[in-house]
Design a protein around this motif. Sequence first.
Motif, mmCIF file in Angstrom:
data_model
loop_
_atom_site.group_PDB
_atom_site.id
_atom_site.type_symbol
_atom_site.label_atom_id
_atom_site.label_comp_id
_atom_site.label_asym_id
_atom_site.label_seq_id
_atom_site.Cartn_x
_atom_site.Cartn_y
_atom_site.Cartn_z
ATOM 1 N N ARG A 37 0.843 -1.205 0.000
ATOM 2 C CA ARG A 37 0.000 0.000 0.000
ATOM 3 C C ARG A 37 0.871 1.245 0.000
ATOM 4 N NH1 ARG A 37 -3.299 -2.445 4.825
ATOM 5 N NH2 ARG A 37 -1.308 -1.868 5.723
ATOM 6 N N ARG A 38 0.437 2.237 -0.763
ATOM 7 C CA ARG A 38 1.153 3.518 -0.806
ATOM 8 C C ARG A 38 0.733 4.393 0.358
ATOM 9 N NH1 ARG A 38 0.112 4.914 -7.116
ATOM 10 N NH2 ARG A 38 0.964 2.981 -7.901
ATOM 11 N N GLU A 39 1.702 5.100 0.913
ATOM 12 C CA GLU A 39 1.434 6.037 2.005
ATOM 13 C C GLU A 39 2.142 7.345 1.707
ATOM 14 O OE1 GLU A 39 2.325 4.601 5.922
ATOM 15 O OE2 GLU A 39 1.808 2.546 5.382
#
Length: 84
Positions: A21-23
Amino acid sequence: EDNRVVSKAVYLALGIDKEGRREILGLKVDHNESFKSWSAFIQHLISRGLQSPKLVVSDAHEGLKKAIQQDFVGTSWQRCNVHF
């Protein structure tokens, strides 16, 4: 800015966690893009707990590349395919 359109630099750092997941790690708006500004942005991320990443993917801005080499010793750099 002051009732006129002006050019700005936007600094954005994204990370990818272990689940893929991108943060968003950080965001900053500045008057221009330079080594000094990139280094200050990276130092801010480090002060918030970011450790040296394994890989940085970005455009080939010389100031950014120099800041990565100085502030993230041992981190690999790769030119973004979109910016190529």
